[in-house]
Design a protein around this motif. Structure first.
Motif, PDB file in Angstrom:
ATOM      1  N   ARG A 286      23.138 -44.078 -21.095  1.00  0.00           N
ATOM      2  CA  ARG A 286      22.881 -43.504 -20.575  1.00  0.00           C
ATOM      3  C   ARG A 286      21.153 -43.867 -20.303  1.00  0.00           C
ATOM      4  N   LYS A 287      20.756 -44.769 -19.397  1.00  0.00           N
ATOM      5  CA  LYS A 287      19.662 -44.263 -19.158  1.00  0.00           C
ATOM      6  C   LYS A 287      19.283 -43.627 -18.745  1.00  0.00           C
ATOM      7  N   ALA A 288      17.912 -43.184 -19.173  1.00  0.00           N
ATOM      8  CA  ALA A 288      17.627 -41.806 -19.263  1.00  0.00           C
ATOM      9  C   ALA A 288      15.907 -41.986 -18.300  1.00  0.00           C
ATOM     10  N   ARG A 289      15.647 -40.653 -17.552  1.00  0.00           N
ATOM     11  CA  ARG A 289      14.647 -40.209 -17.494  1.00  0.00           C
ATOM     12  C   ARG A 289      14.277 -38.891 -17.072  1.00  0.00           C
ATOM     13  N   THR A 290      13.187 -38.109 -17.468  1.00  0.00           N
ATOM     14  CA  THR A 290      12.397 -36.620 -16.845  1.00  0.00           C
ATOM     15  C   THR A 290      12.004 -36.612 -15.261  1.00  0.00           C
ATOM     16  N   VAL A 291      12.803 -35.693 -14.930  1.00  0.00           N
ATOM     17  CA  VAL A 291      11.799 -35.424 -13.458  1.00  0.00           C
ATOM     18  C   VAL A 291      11.218 -33.865 -13.866  1.00  0.00           C
ATOM     19  N   THR A 292      10.143 -34.114 -13.051  1.00  0.00           N
ATOM     20  CA  THR A 292       9.056 -33.477 -13.056  1.00  0.00           C
ATOM     21  C   THR A 292       8.332 -33.635 -12.102  1.00  0.00           C
ATOM     22  N   SER A 293       7.165 -32.764 -11.940  1.00  0.00           N
ATOM     23  CA  SER A 293       6.738 -32.390 -10.557  1.00  0.00           C
ATOM     24  C   SER A 293       6.142 -34.134  -9.754  1.00  0.00           C
ATOM     25  N   SER A 294       6.200 -35.241 -10.479  1.00  0.00           N
ATOM     26  CA  SER A 294       5.814 -36.570 -10.077  1.00  0.00           C
ATOM     27  C   SER A 294       6.844 -37.074  -9.269  1.00  0.00           C
ATOM     28  N   THR A 295       7.772 -36.604  -9.651  1.00  0.00           N
ATOM     29  CA  THR A 295       9.064 -37.327  -9.214  1.00  0.00           C
ATOM     30  C   THR A 295       8.676 -36.598  -7.792  1.00  0.00           C
ATOM     31  N   SER A 296       9.045 -38.003  -6.794  1.00  0.00           N
ATOM     32  CA  SER A 296       8.993 -37.921  -4.770  1.00  0.00           C
ATOM     33  C   SER A 296      10.008 -36.884  -5.184  1.00  0.00           C
ATOM     34  N   ALA A 297       9.860 -35.827  -3.863  1.00  0.00           N
ATOM     35  CA  ALA A 297      10.615 -35.229  -3.356  1.00  0.00           C
ATOM     36  C   ALA A 297      10.788 -35.584  -2.079  1.00  0.00           C
ATOM     37  N   ARG A 298      10.505 -37.415  -1.715  1.00  0.00           N
ATOM     38  CA  ARG A 298      11.201 -37.356  -0.545  1.00  0.00           C
ATOM     39  C   ARG A 298      11.635 -38.724  -1.126  1.00  0.00           C
ATOM     40  N   ALA A 299      12.727 -38.674  -1.851  1.00  0.00           N
ATOM     41  CA  ALA A 299      13.442 -39.766  -2.164  1.00  0.00           C
ATOM     42  C   ALA A 299      14.754 -40.253  -1.588  1.00  0.00           C
ATOM     43  N   PRO A 300      15.177 -40.899  -1.208  1.00  0.00           N
ATOM     44  CA  PRO A 300      16.258 -40.854   0.013  1.00  0.00           C
ATOM     45  C   PRO A 300      17.492 -41.112  -0.110  1.00  0.00           C
TER      46      PRO A 300
ATOM     47  N   GLU B 288       9.099 -30.714 -20.573  1.00  0.00           N
ATOM     48  CA  GLU B 288       8.975 -30.466 -19.574  1.00  0.00           C
ATOM     49  C   GLU B 288       9.903 -30.209 -18.360  1.00  0.00           C
ATOM     50  N   PHE B 289      11.075 -30.463 -18.060  1.00  0.00           N
ATOM     51  CA  PHE B 289      12.258 -29.801 -17.086  1.00  0.00           C
ATOM     52  C   PHE B 289      12.107 -27.803 -17.848  1.00  0.00           C
ATOM     53  N   ALA B 290      11.943 -27.470 -18.808  1.00  0.00           N
ATOM     54  CA  ALA B 290      11.287 -25.861 -19.509  1.00  0.00           C
ATOM     55  C   ALA B 290      10.293 -25.612 -18.684  1.00  0.00           C
ATOM     56  N   ALA B 291       9.416 -26.455 -18.355  1.00  0.00           N
ATOM     57  CA  ALA B 291       8.481 -25.562 -18.435  1.00  0.00           C
ATOM     58  C   ALA B 291       8.457 -25.512 -16.071  1.00  0.00           C
ATOM     59  N   ASP B 292       9.185 -25.810 -15.534  1.00  0.00           N
ATOM     60  CA  ASP B 292       8.977 -26.125 -14.405  1.00  0.00           C
ATOM     61  C   ASP B 292      10.518 -26.667 -13.759  1.00  0.00           C
ATOM     62  N   PRO B 293      11.226 -25.880 -14.273  1.00  0.00           N
ATOM     63  CA  PRO B 293      12.650 -26.503 -13.515  1.00  0.00           C
ATOM     64  C   PRO B 293      12.890 -26.200 -11.600  1.00  0.00           C
ATOM     65  N   HIS B 294      12.050 -25.623 -11.431  1.00  0.00           N
ATOM     66  CA  HIS B 294      12.671 -25.378  -9.948  1.00  0.00           C
ATOM     67  C   HIS B 294      11.932 -26.718  -9.519  1.00  0.00           C
ATOM     68  N   ARG B 295      10.448 -27.406  -9.843  1.00  0.00           N
ATOM     69  CA  ARG B 295      10.524 -28.300  -9.224  1.00  0.00           C
ATOM     70  C   ARG B 295      11.521 -29.446  -8.949  1.00  0.00           C
ATOM     71  N   ALA B 296      12.042 -29.644 -10.766  1.00  0.00           N
ATOM     72  CA  ALA B 296      12.985 -30.481 -10.732  1.00  0.00           C
ATOM     73  C   ALA B 296      14.042 -30.260  -9.761  1.00  0.00           C
ATOM     74  N   TYR B 297      14.459 -29.317 -10.146  1.00  0.00           N
ATOM     75  CA  TYR B 297      15.616 -29.103  -8.833  1.00  0.00           C
ATOM     76  C   TYR B 297      15.558 -29.711  -7.932  1.00  0.00           C
ATOM     77  N   ALA B 298      14.244 -29.003  -7.428  1.00  0.00           N
ATOM     78  CA  ALA B 298      13.732 -29.343  -5.642  1.00  0.00           C
ATOM     79  C   ALA B 298      13.811 -31.386  -5.812  1.00  0.00           C
ATOM     80  N   ALA B 299      13.263 -31.953  -6.176  1.00  0.00           N
ATOM     81  CA  ALA B 299      13.523 -33.151  -6.935  1.00  0.00           C
ATOM     82  C   ALA B 299      15.012 -33.638  -7.079  1.00  0.00           C
ATOM     83  N   MET B 300      15.553 -33.376  -7.983  1.00  0.00           N
ATOM     84  CA  MET B 300      17.011 -33.867  -8.087  1.00  0.00           C
ATOM     85  C   MET B 300      17.469 -33.988  -6.642  1.00  0.00           C
ATOM     86  N   ARG B 301      17.391 -32.095  -5.814  1.00  0.00           N
ATOM     87  CA  ARG B 301      18.255 -32.211  -4.919  1.00  0.00           C
ATOM     88  C   ARG B 301      18.311 -33.596  -3.871  1.00  0.00           C
TER      89      ARG B 301
END
Length: 425
Positions: free
Chosen positions: A5-19, A42-55
């Protein structure tokens, strides 16, 4: 085998306002979807920001990779997680339809592959294993367990109390969790050392297959030892249970008991200590007497549960849930950490609230929560009683978290304190 699969890392730089509409185009069944890498530093360092970006981008169901070429769906919505955990008919825990699709050397395979035990079984098989495990765990004398924790904790603290510094991972929580589980299972030290090496290899993923072999061989020796020399311990109780487990089944019940007893327990102790030492709200109030260690543990079980993403199921056929099609025979992983912090259920004050997902829910809920609470609470209390002026030697923001898709685990927890010349009597 599933295609790469194509894959990428979600970090704090991922937009929190994606539609939100992207979640429908980003359904986990979609062949070209980007997948969040849960095994990255990167995910291990700040998973909560990653979860927010995922949500924000995907909603409650997120396409992820657990390891290279191991796609899965991560469930980050609290109510969606409960619905899945209470529906074993559509979301069984047996991985046999999935595991042949995974690279044989995948670091996550030894943790997720089928074993004849309660964690990786469904239906009548699960019920049979579950009753044996529950009976053995309920037979543990909690008073004797408390005394054992106090004795071992004091002995470990005695080794570093004069130094004024310690790494609480290596010198305290890790050996304490391992030593207590060994005692509960009646395991001799020599066999226990090999079990420990196997468990570390499996959780760290460095040589998980070799760790799996080492663990299985050592546990078979433990079964043979307890058959020859039974005792008042969990292994003997499993041997004598009326469901009549064979040797292979006994070994794999012990795999779960060691896996669920060591890694999550040490992480719970450490994450609670970090909260107490870093958060003035908890540290000041706890030492001042208005909040208990139990409150600190409950806070951690909400915010940073020791197993952040686990409780894995494998749908037998495609399932439509929350408007997203989940593919058959692909892992659906419950994020206890993200679910607990879902804005739909999050409250500012969680004191006394134990509605978190850290112990799972439904037919696979943890049967050892009382023992785990007791061990973690005694471990924290003993340390703070003997070393009341304990403080972090490294700012919390600079601590390193171990990478991995499943755990929330500190690599080290360095502390300092005034040296203590003698233990209190």
């Amino acid at each position: 085998m599933f295609p790469r699969r194509k894959a990428r890392t979600v970090t704090s730089s991922t937009s929190a306002r994606a539609p939100r509409s992207s979640s429908r185009h980003g359904s986990p069944v979609h062949p070209d979807i980007d997948r969040v890498l849960l095994y990255s530093p990167e995910f291990a360092a700040d998973p909560h920001r990653a979860y927010a970006a995922m949500r924000a981008e995907y909603g409650p169901l997120v396409p992820v990779e657990l390891a290279p070429q191991v796609p899965a769906t991560l469930v980050i919505g609290y109510h969606t997680a409960l619905r899945i955990l209470h529906d074993p008919e559509h979301f069984p825990a047996d991985p046999r339809s999935w595991q042949h699709t995974v690279p044989a050397d995948s670091a996550v395979l030894p943790l997720l592959e089928w074993r004849p035990n309660a964690l990786r079984s469904s239906g009548a098989e699960h019920a049979r294993y579950r009753v044996a495990n529950t009976s053995a765990i309920n037979g543990v004398d909690l008073g004797e367990l408390r005394d054992a924790v106090d004795e071992l904790a004091t002995a470990l603290i005695d080794r570093f109390r004069r130094a004024g510094t310690a790494d609480l991972v290596r010198e305290y929580a890790q050996p304490l969790a391992f030593g207590i589980v060994n005692r509960m299972l009646g395991c001799p030290a020599e066999i226990g050392e090999r079990i420990a090496r196997g468990m570390v290899a499996i959780f760290e993923g460095d040589d998980a297959a070799q760790g799996n072999r080492l663990l299985t061989e050592a546990l078979m020796e433990l079964v043979e030892h307890k058959r020859a020399e039974p005792g008042a311990d969990i292994t003997t109780s499993l041997l004598n249970h009326q469901v009549a487990l064979d040797d292979l089944e006994l070994v794999h019940q012990l795999v779960v008991l060691y896996g669920a007893g060591i890694e999550p327990l040490q992480n719970l102790i450490l994450n609670a200590l970090l909260l107490i030492l870093d958060d003035d709200r908890f540290g000041g109030d706890l030492l001042g007497g208005s909040l208990s260690t139990r409150d600190a543990l409950d806070e951690v079980l909400f915010t940073d549960p020791p197993m952040a993403n686990f409780c894995v199921t494998y749908p037998r056929q495609p399932v439509l849930i929350d408007g997203v099609w989940l593919p058959a025979h692909q892992p659906v992983v419950i994020s206890m950490a993200a679910g607990n912090n879902d804005p739909a259920i999050r409250a500012d004050d969680r004191t006394g609230n134990r509605s978190h997902l850290a112990w799972s829910a439904g037919p696979h809920a943890c049967p050892a929560r009382s023992a785990a609470y007791l061990v973690a609470q005694e471990a924290v209390d003993q340390l703070l009683d003997i070393l009341p002026d304990l403080e972090l030697a490294t700012p919390a923001s600079e601590l390193v978290w171990r990478p991995g898709p499943f755990h929330r685990a500190l690599a080290t927890l360095p502390v300092r304190f005034p040296p203590v010349s003698a233990l209190p009597r």
